[in-house]
Design a protein around this motif. Structure first.
Motif, PDB file in Angstrom:
ATOM      1  N   ALA A  34       0.834  -1.205   0.000  1.00  0.00           N
ATOM      2  CA  ALA A  34       0.000   0.000   0.000  1.00  0.00           C
ATOM      3  C   ALA A  34       0.865   1.249   0.000  1.00  0.00           C
ATOM      4  CB  ALA A  34      -0.918   0.001   1.218  1.00  0.00           C
ATOM      5  N   LEU A  35       0.452   2.226  -0.797  1.00  0.00           N
ATOM      6  CA  LEU A  35       1.115   3.529  -0.846  1.00  0.00           C
ATOM      7  C   LEU A  35       0.131   4.541  -0.280  1.00  0.00           C
ATOM      8  CD1 LEU A  35       3.578   5.161  -1.673  1.00  0.00           C
ATOM      9  CD2 LEU A  35       2.652   5.289  -3.998  1.00  0.00           C
ATOM     10  N   LEU A  36       0.476   5.089   0.870  1.00  0.00           N
ATOM     11  CA  LEU A  36      -0.449   5.884   1.682  1.00  0.00           C
ATOM     12  C   LEU A  36       0.019   7.332   1.736  1.00  0.00           C
ATOM     13  CD1 LEU A  36      -2.916   5.462   3.685  1.00  0.00           C
ATOM     14  CD2 LEU A  36      -1.200   5.199   5.474  1.00  0.00           C
ATOM     15  N   GLY A  37      -0.937   8.244   1.813  1.00  0.00           N
ATOM     16  CA  GLY A  37      -0.609   9.663   1.958  1.00  0.00           C
ATOM     17  C   GLY A  37      -1.797  10.511   1.602  1.00  0.00           C
ATOM     18  N   GLU A  38      -1.781  11.768   2.053  1.00  0.00           N
ATOM     19  CA  GLU A  38      -2.895  12.654   1.751  1.00  0.00           C
ATOM     20  C   GLU A  38      -2.813  13.109   0.300  1.00  0.00           C
ATOM     21  OE1 GLU A  38      -2.915  16.518   3.617  1.00  0.00           O
ATOM     22  OE2 GLU A  38      -0.786  16.397   4.030  1.00  0.00           O
ATOM     23  N   ASN A  39      -3.869  13.793  -0.182  1.00  0.00           N
ATOM     24  CA  ASN A  39      -3.857  14.315  -1.539  1.00  0.00           C
ATOM     25  C   ASN A  39      -2.693  15.276  -1.719  1.00  0.00           C
ATOM     26  OD1 ASN A  39      -7.115  13.987  -0.979  1.00  0.00           O
ATOM     27  ND2 ASN A  39      -6.465  13.368  -3.000  1.00  0.00           N
ATOM     28  N   GLY A  40      -2.008  15.160  -2.852  1.00  0.00           N
ATOM     29  CA  GLY A  40      -0.870  16.027  -3.117  1.00  0.00           C
ATOM     30  C   GLY A  40       0.434  15.514  -2.550  1.00  0.00           C
ATOM     31  N   ALA A  41       0.418  14.339  -1.927  1.00  0.00           N
ATOM     32  CA  ALA A  41       1.643  13.795  -1.338  1.00  0.00           C
ATOM     33  C   ALA A  41       2.612  13.292  -2.396  1.00  0.00           C
ATOM     34  CB  ALA A  41       1.300  12.671  -0.364  1.00  0.00           C
ATOM     35  N   GLY A  42       2.123  13.019  -3.606  1.00  0.00           N
ATOM     36  CA  GLY A  42       2.987  12.532  -4.678  1.00  0.00           C
ATOM     37  C   GLY A  42       2.770  11.078  -5.035  1.00  0.00           C
ATOM     38  N   LYS A  43       1.753  10.439  -4.434  1.00  0.00           N
ATOM     39  CA  LYS A  43       1.525   9.006  -4.667  1.00  0.00           C
ATOM     40  C   LYS A  43       1.252   8.709  -6.144  1.00  0.00           C
ATOM     41  CE  LYS A  43      -2.135   8.627  -2.076  1.00  0.00           C
ATOM     42  NZ  LYS A  43      -2.423  10.069  -1.877  1.00  0.00           N
ATOM     43  N   SER A  44       0.255   9.392  -6.696  1.00  0.00           N
ATOM     44  CA  SER A  44      -0.111   9.133  -8.086  1.00  0.00           C
ATOM     45  C   SER A  44       1.005   9.542  -9.038  1.00  0.00           C
ATOM     46  CB  SER A  44      -1.408   9.877  -8.439  1.00  0.00           C
ATOM     47  OG  SER A  44      -2.493   9.366  -7.689  1.00  0.00           O
TER      48      SER A  44
END
Length: 513
Positions: A34-44
Motif C-alpha cells: 500500500a502507498l499511503l498519503g494525503e492528496n498532493g503527497a505525490g503518490k499518483s
C-alpha cells in the motif's frame, strides 16, 4: 530475491513545482504493498513515473533487479506493468471486448479484426472465471456499473500481460461489498505471484489487505513498515503530519457562531453523478450543512466523495432527489435556475477554471463581463457596451492584481494559472456576493498566487459573505477555515471548530471510509 518493481531517488517537477523529491518505493512478487498519503503527497505522480506516463528527472527504475528506461506506457506494458487509474480510461460506446482489444499488444495485428475480437472475448471469459468476475464481453461500457467498469480496467491490464499491477484509489467509488470483493481479488492475484501496488488513503483497507505500507508526504517517502507494526493513529500522523494550528486573522474565528446562518442545506440527496448517470452510490446522501455570514467553512475529503456534486447542486446544475437548500432572505433554492442563483448573490469558483469558469478563446474583458451580461449592466446580449465593459475590467484587473494582461482584448488563455484564477475571483466578487463557493481555489498555483487567492477569500468573509471552501488539500482547509467538515461517500461526517486539529480531520477522513 529482487523486487518486482524498485524506484530509487525519483525526482519530478512541473513548471518549477517539485512533485517528487528523492522518492523511494518497491514492491515484491507475491505482495500487496500500500502507498499511503494525503492528496498532493505525490503518490499518483510516483506511480505515473512507474508506468511511463512521466519521465523522472533523476533516479532509477528497476524491474526484477534490472534497470529500465521507460519511454512511455507501452514500454511499461511490455515490461509487465499495468495501472488502473482512479478515473477510468474506457470508451463508453465500445463493448468490453473492444475496449480490451484497444489495450492489447499488436502481436496478432495480422489476424482479421473479427478473429482478434473473438480471441479477446474468449480471453475475457477465461480470466473472469479465474478471478470470479461476471462480465459479459459484448456489453457496452455505458451499460456497466462503476464496479463493473473497474473490473474491465483490471481485465484490460491483465490481458495485456501485466504482472505488476498499480491501482490508484481503487475503492473510492465502490460500496463496502464491492470494495471487499475487489481487494480480495488483488490478494488472490498476489498469492499467484503478481505484485500489487494499492494507492489509497483508507486505513481499513491498508490494515486488512496490505503486506507492507509506504507513507509519502510532500513528495518524499516518509517510512515503510508492516501494518501490524503501527497503530492507525500513528499511520494518520505519518500521512498528514503533526497537528498545527492554521493562521487566522484575530477575532474572526468565532464570527460565524455569532452571525445568522446564510446558507443551509438539510437532507440533500442526489443519485446523479457528475456525468449525469444514475449508477453506483448516490453522489449526495443526506448532506446537512450550515454556513454563517462572516464565516469560512472548509470542507475536506478525498476527491470523488461528492464534493463536486455538492457544488453543482448548490448552483442548480445537479438535480436533487430530496432535501432543502435555503439562502437567507431568498428562500428555497430548489426551484431557482442557475442564473437566478447568481442574481441571489451566489458566486462560484469551480475547481477546473479552464473548463467551467473561463472561455479560453474569448478575451480578458469578455470573460470578466460575462458575469453581469444577464443582469443587464452592459446592455443586452444583442448590443453590448464595450466601453463600460473595458472600464470595469480594467479596474478589476488593477484591484485584484491580475498580471500579464498586455491588452484587455487578449485571449484569456494567455494568462498564467494564478492570474486566470484571480480574474475569475475578480468577476465573481464584482457584485459583492453573499455566498461564495470555492472548490480547490489554489489548485495548481504557486505560493504567491495561492496566498493572494486566500487573502481574497478572507476579505469576502470579513465583508460578511458566507464562504464555502471545498478542497482536497488539507493544508488549504486548515489555513482558511473558521469551521471545517469532512465529506465521505456523499455525507458530511464531522464538524470541527477553529483551531482545527489536523489529526482529527485526518482520522475522520479514514474512519468513515
Amino acid at each position: 530475491m529482487s523486487a518486482a518493481l524498485d524506484l530509487v531517488g525519483i525526482h519530478k517537477s512541473f513548471d518549477g513545482f517539485i512533485a517528487l523529491n528523492d522518492a523511494q518505493f518497491d514492491v515484491n512478487w507475491g505482495e500487496v504493498h500500500a502507498l499511503l498519503g494525503e492528496n498532493g503527497a505525490g503518490k499518483s505522480t510516483l506511480m505515473n513515473v512507474a508506468v511511463g506516463l512521466y519521465a523522472p528527472e533523476a533516479g532509477t527504475i528497476s524491474i526484477d533487479g534490472h534497470p529500465v528506461r521507460l519511454s512511455g506506457p507501452r514500454d511499461a506494458a511490455r515490461s509487465g506493468i499495468g495501472m488502473v487509474h482512479q478515473h477510468f480510461k474506457l470508451v463508453s460506446r465500445f463493448t468490453v471486448a473492444e475496449n480490451i482489444l484497444l489495450g492489447m499488444p499488436m502481436n496478432g495485428a495480422r489476424l482479421a479484426y473479427r478473429k482478434r475480437l473473438a480471441k479477446v472475448r474468449e480471453a475475457v471469459r477465461s480470466q473472469c472465471a479465474a478471478l470470479g468476475f461476471e462480465i459479459d464481453p459484448d456489453r457496452r461500457v455505458s451499460q456497466l456499473s462503476v464496479a463493473e467498469q473497474q473490473r474491465v480496467e483490471i481485465l484490460k491490464v491483465l490481458l495485456a500481460g501485466a504482472r505488476i499491477l498499480v491501482l490508484d484509489e481503487p475503492t473510492a467509488v465502490l460500496t463496502d461489498q464491492e470494495a471487499a470483493r475487489l481487494l480480495e481479488t488483488m490478494r488472490l492475484l498476489a498469492s499467484k505471484g503478481s505484485a500489487v501496488v494499492l494507492v489509497t488513503h483508507k486505513m481499513a483497507d491498508v490494515r486488512r489487505y496490505a503486506d507492507r505500507v509506504t507513507v509519502m508526504r510532500a513528495g518524499r517517502t516518509v517510512d515503510t513498515f508492516k501494518p501490524s507494526d503501527m497503530s492507525e493513529a500513528e499511520m494518520v500522523r505519518l500521512a498528514v503530519g503533526e497537528t498545527v494550528a492554521a493562521e487566522k486573522p484575530s477575532n474572526t474565528a468565532v464570527m460565524g457562531d455569532r452571525a445568522a446562518p446564510r446558507l443551509r442545506l438539510r437532507g440533500v440527496r442526489s443519485a446523479a453523478s457528475q456525468s449525469g448517470t444514475r449508477q453506483g452510490l448516490p453522489a449526495l446522501d443526506g448532506v446537512d450543512l450550515t454556513v454563517h455570514a462572516g464565516e469560512i467553512y472548509g470542507l475536506a475529503g478525498v476527491g470523488g466523495n461528492g464534493q463536486s456534486e455538492l457544488m453543482q447542486a448548490i448552483m442548480g446544475l445537479l438535480p436533487l432527489d430530496d432535501g432543502s437548500m435555503l439562502i437567507e432572505g431568498a428562500g428555497d433554492l430548489r426551484r431557482a435556475s442557475a442564473v437566478d442563483r447568481r442574481e441571489m448573490g451566489i458566486a462560484c469558483i469551480p475547481a477546473d477554471r479552464q473548463t467551467f469558469a473561463l472561455a479560453p478563446l474569448l478575451s480578458v474583458v469578455e470573460n470578466f463581463a460575462i458575469g453581469q451580461v444577464h443582469a443587464g449592466r452592459y446592455g443586452n446580449p444583442l448590443w453590448l457596451d464595450y466601453r463600460r465593459m473595458e472600464e470595469d475590467a480594467a479596474e478589476a484587473v488593477k484591484h485584484f492584481d491580475v498580471l500579464g494582461v498586455r491588452s484587455l482584448r487578449q485571449r484569456v488563455s494567455l494568462l498564467s494559472g494564478g492570474n486566470a484564477q484571480k480574474l475569475v475571483i475578480a468577476r465573481e466578487f464584482a457584485r459583492r456576493p453573499g455566498v461564495v463557493l470555492a472548490h480547490s481555489p489554489s489548485r495548481g498555483l504557486d505560493a504567491r498566487a495561492s496566498a493572494q487567492v486566500h487573502a481574497r477569500l478572507r476579505a469576502a468573509r470579513d465583508e460578511g459573505a458566507a464562504v464555502l471552501v471545498i478542497s482536497e488539500d488539507l493544508d488549504e482547509v486548515l489555513a482558511l477555515a473558521d469551521r471545517a467538515g469532512v465529506m465521505v461517500r456523499g455525507r458530511i461526517v464531522g464538524n470541527f471548530s477553529a483551531p482545527v486539529d489536523r489529526q482529527a480531520i485526518g482520522q475522520a477522513m479514514v474512519a468513515h471510509s
